[in-house]
Design an enzyme around this catalytic site. Structure first.
Site, short mmCIF file in Angstrom:
data_model
loop_
_atom_site.label_atom_id
_atom_site.label_comp_id
_atom_site.label_asym_id
_atom_site.label_seq_id
_atom_site.Cartn_x
_atom_site.Cartn_y
_atom_site.Cartn_z
N GLU A 1 0.84 -1.20 0.00
CA GLU A 1 0.00 0.00 0.00
C GLU A 1 0.87 1.25 0.00
OE1 GLU A 1 -2.83 0.02 3.23
OE2 GLU A 1 -3.85 1.80 2.45
N ASN B 1 -12.40 -1.51 -0.81
CA ASN B 1 -11.62 -1.99 0.33
C ASN B 1 -12.35 -1.61 1.61
OD1 ASN B 1 -8.96 -2.79 1.77
ND2 ASN B 1 -9.37 -0.73 2.53
N GLU B 2 -12.60 -2.59 2.45
CA GLU B 2 -13.26 -2.33 3.73
C GLU B 2 -14.36 -1.29 3.58
OE1 GLU B 2 -10.36 -1.74 6.89
OE2 GLU B 2 -9.47 -3.71 6.50
N TYR C 1 -6.70 -8.77 11.57
CA TYR C 1 -5.33 -8.61 12.08
C TYR C 1 -5.22 -9.25 13.45
CZ TYR C 1 -4.23 -5.42 8.29
OH TYR C 1 -3.99 -4.88 7.05
N GLU D 1 -5.92 -9.23 3.78
CA GLU D 1 -5.19 -8.43 4.78
C GLU D 1 -5.17 -9.23 6.06
OE1 GLU D 1 -5.92 -4.29 5.48
OE2 GLU D 1 -6.38 -3.93 3.37
N GLN E 1 2.20 -6.04 5.66
CA GLN E 1 2.34 -5.69 4.26
C GLN E 1 3.75 -6.06 3.81
OE1 GLN E 1 1.05 -1.78 3.14
NE2 GLN E 1 -0.88 -1.91 4.30
O1 AHR Z 1 -2.96 -2.50 6.24
C1 AHR Z 1 -3.27 -1.29 6.81
C2 AHR Z 1 -4.74 -0.94 6.71
O2 AHR Z 1 -5.49 -1.84 7.44
C3 AHR Z 1 -5.34 -0.98 5.33
O3 AHR Z 1 -5.14 0.19 4.64
C4 AHR Z 1 -6.80 -1.16 5.62
O4 AHR Z 1 -7.49 -1.80 4.59
C5 AHR Z 1 -6.79 -1.97 6.88
O5 AHR Z 1 -7.72 -1.57 7.77
#
Ligand code: AHR
Length: 539
Positions: free
Chosen positions: A64, A209-210, A289, A344, A393
């Site tokens: 990103e 995205n999201e 995450y 992600e 990432q």
């Molecule tokens: O990876 C960092 C961020 O986390 C991304 O931009 C977003 O899609 C997610 O919430």
């Protein structure tokens, strides 16, 4: 900044590992790290019942426009003293080539929903702001052509995320026409003038995205209506992509275990089940995450066994999350046509002191190597539905493969796990059952061992075995279930401490070393170090 609920408080469920064989390593309630130094885990591989293909795309990356993920991490510019090819650093390309990166998701993330592609093409780039990540200047010097050149250099495919949040279907449609048409349209002529007469191949298209959060805070129904429009009008004109190689479209999917995300998955999958000829999708994304507390994130270095076991417990929630959303998908898509794309994921810790908090810079330790292996194993076990993943990432951001500082580059423990797992790309999953035993630390109890097996295209059997216990080595007795072989060779990754890291000055603290083991009468015996990830093949 994103804010999510603590995974730890949401689920304390541990993955269920089939207990088939018994041994001295049976889970003993209350077993502690002061127990015997080494005891056995019996593992049985069943080569007679091959499972799904472990899609190479499970080992995808995410890059990103965030902090030094792109600028400095990939792009230094053609004038830089750092060795580069057309502005892209050679050391990073060489390191990534060894990972056989299947695809890279770009340009975001949250950034994608504010990205306007025209600002990143041609000789005059528009300078904008990266309002998501630190409010810094975005020079747009790394744009469409630079991204495609980068992919070409590392040998990966493009996973483009188009702007649904603040863009228009027309803008996205024109981007794809610019990229893919062979016809002499004005956009194709512009692409030619910018140095690329041939149409590009865009393998994957992310539609937003999201969108339930940073991508526009949409309701599921509103997103579904956008999805239909983007799916219909954002076309790929590359003649080579009209049949088998067609571009696969990935819809925004759930973001975690909360009920609203089950509703989201239901809404998108239900819409797809009833879809007309005019639109389609091929994948549903899942973002999650490993973070214990979004308001008080753990440190990425200088931690002890408590935080090690807490993080591993939290990361194992992935299994239940995939199972939960797969079950919803099964209702609408029993044939599993739609892939679950975990695009992600990874460990998210507190920013390193002295860094811009908007740049998401963290260290990468032995804990992250174990975390990566556990998640890759989970994906492999769900390979019939999970056919793509993108760790967050690739460089300098969150759980990165590579960290750079000006001309210096260091490969992280996570990088080495990805490298060791290369043989699993496109291999066939082979069931393996084992008594996982338990690793107990305080009130946290985890499986002591985790393992997957697969057969590659040449028929060679591969095993990946992780010893989560940071204090006890483990002896593995593996019954190879008829697989022939006289020896096993491979690599193991371990480190002196759970928080050991590689640094620019000391880059070889966590690096794999070769291991070998004997195979006798179809049985392999090997001893694995505490807190280690090992990948071996049977010869
Ligand atoms: O990876 C960092 C961020 O986390 C991304 O931009 C977003 O899609 C997610 O919430």
């Amino acid at each position: 900044m994103l804010k999510r609920l603590s995974l730890l408080t949401l689920s304390s469920a541990l993955p269920v590992i089939v207990l088939l064989c018994t041994s001295s390593g049976l889970p003993v309630p209350g077993q502690t790290k002061t127990g015997s130094a080494t005891d056995k885990v019996i593992l049985t591989v069943d080569v007679s019942k091959p499972g799904a293909r472990i899609d190479r795309n499970l080992f995808g990356q995410f890059a990103e426009h965030l902090g030094h993920g792109i600028y400095e991490g990939i792009w230094v510019g053609p004038e830089s003293k750092i060795p580069n090819t057309r502005g892209i650093r050679n050391d990073v390309v060489a390191a990534l080539k060894d990972l056989k990166v299947p695809n890279v998701r770009w340009p975001g993330g949250c950034f994608a929903d504010e990205y306007h592609w025209r600002k990143g093409i041609g000789p005059q780039r528009l300078v904008t702001l990266n309002s998501n990540w630190g409010g810094v200047v975005e020079p747009n010097t790394f744009g469409t052509h630079e991204f495609m050149d980068f992919l070409d250099q590392i040998g990966a495919e493009a996973y483009l995320s188009v702007n649904v949040g603040s863009g228009t279907p027309q803008e996205a449609a024109e981007w794809l026409e610019y990229l893919t048409t062979p016809q002499a349209t004005s956009l194709a002529k512009e692409r030619t003038a910018n140095g690329h007469p041939a149409p590009y191949k865009i393998a994957y298209l992310g539609i937003g995205n999201e969108s339930w959060d940073c991508g526009g805070n949409m309701t599921p129904d509103y997103y579904v209506s956008q999805l239909k429009i983007y799916s219909r009008f954002v076309r790929n004109f590359n003649p080579a992509q009209q049949g088998q190689q067609q571009m696969l479209k990935i819809a925004v999917g759930p973001g975690g275990p909360e009920p609203r995300f089950s509703e989201w998955t239901e809404a998108v999958m239900k819409a797809w089940q009833n879809h007309q000829w005019s639109w389609d999708m091929n994948g549903l994304s899942l973002h999650t995450y490993t973070v214990l507390n979004w308001d008080k994130k753990l440190a990425s270095v200088g931690f002890g066994e408590t935080e090690y076991s807490q993080v591993l417990k939290a990361t194992l929630v992935m299994d239940g999350l995939i199972a939960k959303h797969s079950a919803i998908m099964d209702k609408y898509d029993p044939q599993k046509k739609i892939a679950l794309v975990v695009d992600e994921w990874g460990g998210w810790y507190a920013p390193l002191p002295g860094t811009d908090p908007g740049f998401l810079v963290q260290q990468n330790s032995m804990r992250d190597a174990v975390l990566a292996a556990l998640n890759l194993n989970i994906f492999a076990r769900h390979a019939d539905r999970v056919r793509m993943s993108n760790i967050a990432q690739m460089i300098n951001v969150l759980q990165a493969m590579i960290m750079t500082d000006k001309e210096k580059m260091v490969l992280t423990p996570t990088y080495y796990v990805y490298k060791m797992y290369v043989p699993f790309q496109d291999a066939t999953f082979v069931p393996v059952v084992f008594n996982a035993g338990s690793y107990v630390n305080g009130d946290i109890s985890l499986p002591r061992v985790d393992a997957i097996a697969a057969k590659d295209a040449t028929g060679k059997l591969w095993l990946a075995i992780t010893n989560l216990d940071p204090n006890r080595s483990v002896e593995i007795d593996a019954n190879l279930g008829g697989a022939s072989g006289k020896s096993a060779v491979g690599e193991t990754l371990t480190a002196p401490k759970v928080d050991s890291v590689n640094t620019f000055d000391d880059p070889r603290t966590v690096v794999p070393r070769p291991v070998s083991a004997s195979v006798q009468d179809g049985k392999l015996t090997l001893k694995l170090d505490p807190k280690s990830v090992s990948v071996i093949s049977v010869q």
